[in-house]
Design a protein around this motif. Structure first.
Motif, short mmCIF file in Angstrom:
data_model
loop_
_atom_site.label_atom_id
_atom_site.label_comp_id
_atom_site.label_asym_id
_atom_site.label_seq_id
_atom_site.Cartn_x
_atom_site.Cartn_y
_atom_site.Cartn_z
N ALA A 1 29.66 38.06 26.37
CA ALA A 1 29.33 36.78 27.00
C ALA A 1 29.90 35.62 26.18
N GLU A 2 29.85 35.73 24.85
CA GLU A 2 30.41 34.69 23.99
C GLU A 2 31.93 34.60 24.15
N ILE A 3 32.59 35.75 24.26
CA ILE A 3 34.05 35.76 24.46
C ILE A 3 34.42 35.12 25.80
N ILE A 4 33.64 35.42 26.83
CA ILE A 4 33.89 34.83 28.15
C ILE A 4 33.67 33.32 28.10
N MET A 5 32.63 32.89 27.42
CA MET A 5 32.38 31.44 27.27
C MET A 5 33.54 30.78 26.52
N ALA A 6 34.08 31.44 25.51
CA ALA A 6 35.22 30.90 24.76
C ALA A 6 36.45 30.81 25.66
N ALA A 7 36.63 31.79 26.55
CA ALA A 7 37.75 31.75 27.50
C ALA A 7 37.60 30.57 28.45
N VAL A 8 36.37 30.33 28.91
CA VAL A 8 36.11 29.17 29.78
C VAL A 8 36.43 27.87 29.02
N ASP A 9 36.02 27.78 27.76
CA ASP A 9 36.32 26.60 26.95
C ASP A 9 37.82 26.40 26.79
N GLN A 10 38.55 27.49 26.74
CA GLN A 10 40.01 27.44 26.58
C GLN A 10 40.68 26.78 27.79
N VAL A 11 40.07 26.88 28.96
CA VAL A 11 40.65 26.33 30.18
C VAL A 11 40.71 24.80 30.11
N GLN A 12 39.72 24.16 29.58
CA GLN A 12 39.65 22.70 29.38
C GLN A 12 39.65 21.89 30.67
N THR A 13 39.41 22.54 31.80
CA THR A 13 39.18 21.82 33.05
C THR A 13 38.03 22.55 33.75
N ASP A 14 37.65 22.03 34.90
CA ASP A 14 36.59 22.67 35.67
C ASP A 14 37.17 23.57 36.76
N ASP A 15 38.47 23.81 36.69
CA ASP A 15 39.16 24.55 37.75
C ASP A 15 39.53 25.95 37.25
N PHE A 16 38.60 26.90 37.42
CA PHE A 16 38.84 28.27 36.99
C PHE A 16 38.07 29.24 37.87
N CYS A 17 38.45 30.50 37.79
CA CYS A 17 37.81 31.56 38.57
C CYS A 17 37.86 32.84 37.75
N PHE A 18 37.28 33.91 38.29
CA PHE A 18 37.16 35.16 37.54
C PHE A 18 37.63 36.35 38.35
N ILE A 19 38.15 37.34 37.65
CA ILE A 19 38.37 38.68 38.19
C ILE A 19 37.71 39.62 37.20
N GLY A 20 36.92 40.55 37.70
CA GLY A 20 36.28 41.51 36.81
C GLY A 20 36.38 42.91 37.37
N SER A 21 36.68 43.86 36.49
CA SER A 21 36.83 45.25 36.88
C SER A 21 35.75 46.10 36.22
N SER A 22 35.02 46.87 37.01
CA SER A 22 34.00 47.79 36.52
C SER A 22 32.93 47.03 35.73
N LEU A 23 32.74 47.33 34.44
CA LEU A 23 31.78 46.55 33.65
C LEU A 23 32.20 45.08 33.61
N GLY A 24 33.49 44.83 33.65
CA GLY A 24 33.98 43.45 33.74
C GLY A 24 33.55 42.77 35.02
N GLY A 25 33.33 43.54 36.09
CA GLY A 25 32.80 42.98 37.34
C GLY A 25 31.37 42.52 37.17
N PHE A 26 30.60 43.25 36.40
CA PHE A 26 29.23 42.84 36.07
C PHE A 26 29.27 41.52 35.30
N TYR A 27 30.14 41.45 34.28
CA TYR A 27 30.26 40.21 33.50
C TYR A 27 30.82 39.06 34.35
N ALA A 28 31.77 39.36 35.23
CA ALA A 28 32.33 38.32 36.09
C ALA A 28 31.28 37.76 37.05
N THR A 29 30.38 38.62 37.52
CA THR A 29 29.30 38.15 38.38
C THR A 29 28.40 37.19 37.61
N TRP A 30 28.03 37.56 36.39
CA TRP A 30 27.21 36.68 35.54
C TRP A 30 27.91 35.33 35.35
#
Length: 193
Positions: free
Chosen positions: A47-76
């Protein structure tokens, strides 16, 4: 500018999996920013790594793709930020099989070591989403020959989202190249020709 995509790979997978490489290439072809962090850690750190990835975007314009366990994290993450997400054979209740995974594992594409600890079960439960606030924000792709997860769990939990059942597709969604346009079009719209 196009919405940045954050790709979250599955357990024992990596950004260098077949799906990860295909998605990176499709984003590059369309000039869309693509972030694919390595998540070889437990749920709390993931979750911390995903939050850091969101911070890396530096805008409010982003989306997610998650596969398997990554789909669980992408839903969160999609629920936390009210964003769109594509889920590829998503894990629905991964804590149910975590006890069987306790121990040392290695990532197929990279050889990186992952150690699963018993406390990951509770960390996963802490990230669980009970219901979706905006089901139309999701495209859920399920293979009906998934040999790892019960695809009916995904069909039930993500009922009301844009569900695509791929007949004959396994957990890896072999032949994913043919589904990549669906993913891109859902998140970023169709290319005008």
């Amino acid at each position: 500018m196009n919405s940045t995509t954050i790709y979250i790979h599955g357990f024992l997978s990596s950004p260098y999996s077949n799906k990860g490489k295909i998605l990176a290439q499709r984003h590059l072809q369309r000039g869309i920013p693509f972030i694919a962090p390595e998540i070889f850690v437990g749920p709390k750190k993931a979750a911390e790594i995903i939050m850091a990835a969101v911070d890396q975007v530096q805008t409010d314009d982003f989306c997610f793709i998650g596969s398997s366990l990554g789909g669980f994290y992408a839903t969160w993450a999609a629920e936390k930020f009210s964003k769109k997400a594509v889920l590829l054979n998503p894990a629905v209740r991964p804590w149910l099989f975590m006890e069987d995974k306790v121990g040392v594992h290695y990532v197929e594409q990279t050889g990186d070591k992952i150690v699963v600890y018993p406390e990951y079960e509770e960390e996963l439960k802490a990230l669980a989403v009970n219901s979706l606030n905006a089901p139309s924000n999701y495209l859920t792709i399920l293979g009906d020959k998934d040999e790892v997860l019960n695809w009916h769990d995904g069909e039930e939990f993500y009922h009301g989202t844009n569900v695509k059942i791929v007949h004959g597709a396994d957990h890896r969604l072999s032949g994913f190249d043919s589904l990549a346009d669906d993913v891109m079009n859902f998140l970023h719209g169709r290319i005008s020709r």
